[in-house]
Write an enzyme that holds these catalytic residues in place. Sequence first.
Site, PDB file in Angstrom:
ATOM      1  N   ARG A 237      33.128  83.300  36.305  1.00 45.38           N
ATOM      2  CA  ARG A 237      31.726  83.678  36.115  1.00 45.38           C
ATOM      3  C   ARG A 237      30.855  82.422  36.132  1.00 45.38           C
ATOM      4  O   ARG A 237      31.112  81.475  35.383  1.00 45.38           O
ATOM      5  CB  ARG A 237      31.587  84.370  34.760  1.00 45.38           C
ATOM      6  CG  ARG A 237      30.183  84.776  34.388  1.00 45.38           C
ATOM      7  CD  ARG A 237      29.743  85.948  35.177  1.00 45.38           C
ATOM      8  NE  ARG A 237      28.563  86.598  34.618  1.00 45.38           N
ATOM      9  CZ  ARG A 237      27.994  87.658  35.181  1.00 45.38           C
ATOM     10  NH1 ARG A 237      28.478  88.162  36.295  1.00 45.38           N
ATOM     11  NH2 ARG A 237      26.939  88.207  34.625  1.00 45.38           N
ATOM     12  N   GLU A 355      50.193  99.538   6.793  1.00 46.57           N
ATOM     13  CA  GLU A 355      51.330  98.783   6.222  1.00 46.57           C
ATOM     14  C   GLU A 355      50.811  97.817   5.160  1.00 46.57           C
ATOM     15  O   GLU A 355      51.389  96.762   4.928  1.00 46.57           O
ATOM     16  CB  GLU A 355      52.112  98.031   7.301  1.00 46.57           C
ATOM     17  CG  GLU A 355      52.758  98.949   8.328  1.00 46.57           C
ATOM     18  CD  GLU A 355      54.179  99.354   8.000  1.00 46.57           C
ATOM     19  OE1 GLU A 355      54.679  98.955   6.929  1.00 46.57           O
ATOM     20  OE2 GLU A 355      54.775 100.081   8.802  1.00 46.57           O
TER      21      GLU A 355
END
Length: 600
Positions: A237, A355
Amino acid sequence: MEKPQKLLVLINSLGMYDWSLAAKFFLNTQVFAGAVGNGGSERHQNFLNQTRNMEVGSNICNNQMSHGSNTKAIRTVAHFDASTKEFILNSPDFEAAKFWVGNMGKTATHAVVYAQLYTSDGQCHGLHSFVVQIRDPKTLLPMPGVMVGDIGKKLGQNGIDNGFAMFYNVRIPQENLLNSTGDISPSGKYTSRYKDPKQRLGASLGTLSSGRVSIIGMTVVNLKLVVSIAIRFSATRRQFGPTEKEEIPVLEYQLQQWRLIPYLAAAYALDYFSKSFFMNLIELQIGILMKDRSPRQAELGKEIHALSCAGKPLASWTAQHGAQECREACGGHGFLAINRLGDIRNDNDPNCTYEGDNNVLLQQTSNYLLGLFHSIREDNIPCESPLGSTHFLNDFKTILSHKFTARTARECLDCTVPLAAYKWLVCYLLRESNQKLQQERQKATNDFDARNNSQVYYCRSLALAFIEHTILQRYYDYTHDTSTPASLQPVLRKLCTLYGLWSLSKHMAVLYQGGYFTGELPGKIIQDAVLELCAELKDDAVSLVDAIAPPDFILNSPIAKADGELYKNLWSAVLQGEKVLERPSWWAEFCTKKPLIAKL
Ligand SMILES: CCCCCCCCCCCCC/C=C/C(=O)SCCNC(=O)CCNC(=O)[C@H](O)C(C)(C)COP(=O)(O)OP(=O)(O)OC[C@H]1O[C@@H](n2cnc3c(N)ncnc32)[C@H](O)[C@@H]1OP(=O)(O)O
Ligand SMILES: Cc1cc2nc3c(=O)[nH]c(=O)nc-3n(C[C@H](O)[C@H](O)[C@H](O)COP(=O)(O)OP(=O)(O)OC[C@H]3O[C@@H](n4cnc5c(N)ncnc54)[C@H](O)[C@@H]3O)c2cc1C
């Protein structure tokens, strides 16, 4: 078992493609099977075989609507009925409904359910796990007494059916109790090799460690994906340039380098940590399989618990912040869904919560360190943790007398500089956290308040600094090991040092506060060294992502294909979008049959 790394490769490969797919499969074949294998015994082999053959589908079922982090307070109950040799499971009310459970919403046939075990005499023996059948595998209809459903759309991972479940007098055979922490004798008596209920709780939650270690790997995958996209994009870019005629790739800007290249370094360092730590977990699991009851095995379990409880937070947050930075670093195109940064960011997000919530888990690590500190300082017992992550704490007095000595940015390009600073930082935060806790204990009426009031700036920072040191030390050792190809060592060492200095720079305030840094020089030269390393790594950045990025089909981001044809690929993907050139079906309402404004 011969090549356990293959499992990690499989998890990561499927996850690179799509985390819902991977989680759906692994919750069943690894998480459920792991909970049965680690928590159970020979009598549960049948469940393992069925899971392996995909005959039953399942997960662990710990969380409930009103209790997540505080597992001890889970209210699902399992009463032993001595007359029928069965457990009867009940959810006292809807607040005790199991909630969030992956695969539960539509497909689970069995689950490892955590519940409070009661013997016939009415005595509660604490949290235990049980295999409970949820649905009929042939029809997927709920079993009698089980109310099960889907909790609805989430912020990410929507390919997983997270669900709820309630139990009304659900009877399961006595053998379905996973009996590694406790069992019922033929005479109906409760037996356990853990006399201390706290230890028993720890043992019954032990299975969560493997999930946490795996989640570290999942977040590293996400970090690899997002840096691959953002760096490939930034290398192709072009905006502005030194002259009006020439625009240069945005990766040439120092600001873009500083935003992205440290995350690339983090991806490499965390990847090594994740893989080596996974092997430590395998060692622990082999010990469990071999019924190793040695003190070393027990210490290994504790150390892995402490490392995973800080490793998961650090890795998941790094990936989360990295995903957002990479999204922004790709400007508007980063926000286009086909370029995938949004999905990766949203699918990574729950890694910070499931978790074990990150902020809750960090407390497990600081508790562990404070315990060791007490033994070293008060009882003169040197610390000998099996993985060696805490050995340096034995020298805490000497380490605390050290000061930062580098005088130039060049000197800071050696990773021993951030490593030494980290050793000091951990020792300092450990001493300060310990002192803070003692002060709070004198003020507070209970230990709970004292611990709560010692987290911010103390125990929480301690746990994070400790894990950053561990990761850095491991990567340093790896990049200096003779088995690491000599031609790769220079670039890997730069990544290592950059990761160390970049992470360390987030602790500047404490380094000054505690007197390790004085004057403006240390801060300045560390900043200069970070920028210098970003600039030095910039030309290697594309090769470094090519080494960790999956093939284009899996990366699935038109702005980041390996050929670097940014616009051709993006244009082609946009034109191939569904109905992209079609007039909308509601064109007439928009143009000719407009509703009257007043009627609106
Ligand atoms: C190879 C596997 C492949 C897997 C593939 C991966 C794909 C998976 C995709 C991901 C999908 C995610 C699915 C999600 C599942 C879930 O979320 S399941 C629910 C999980 N729930 C939690 O994690 C709840 C978090 N809470 C807790 O774990 C505990 O309550 C606690 C906060 C850790 C402890 O609370 P507390 O009651 O305060 O007890 P303590 O006093 O702190 O602890 C008691 C002692 O026990 C020790 N301990 C605790 N846990 C462990 C452990 N895991 N291992 C070892 N030891 C443990 C703790 O250290 C204490 O010890 P002492 O200090 O020595 O007394
Ligand atoms: C996508 C997804 C999938 C899941 N899958 C499963 C599954 O398969 N099986 C299962 O059993 N569970 C599952 N869960 C549940 C998950 O394990 C819990 O959400 C998690 O453990 C956190 O608990 P909680 O949601 O009750 O949060 P809470 O514990 O209520 O926490 C809320 C907030 O309070 C803070 N807090 C709580 N306690 C403390 C403390 N002591 N100190 C400081 N702050 C504190 C937390 O940091 C958090 O910010 C899943 C969750 C998600 C998001």
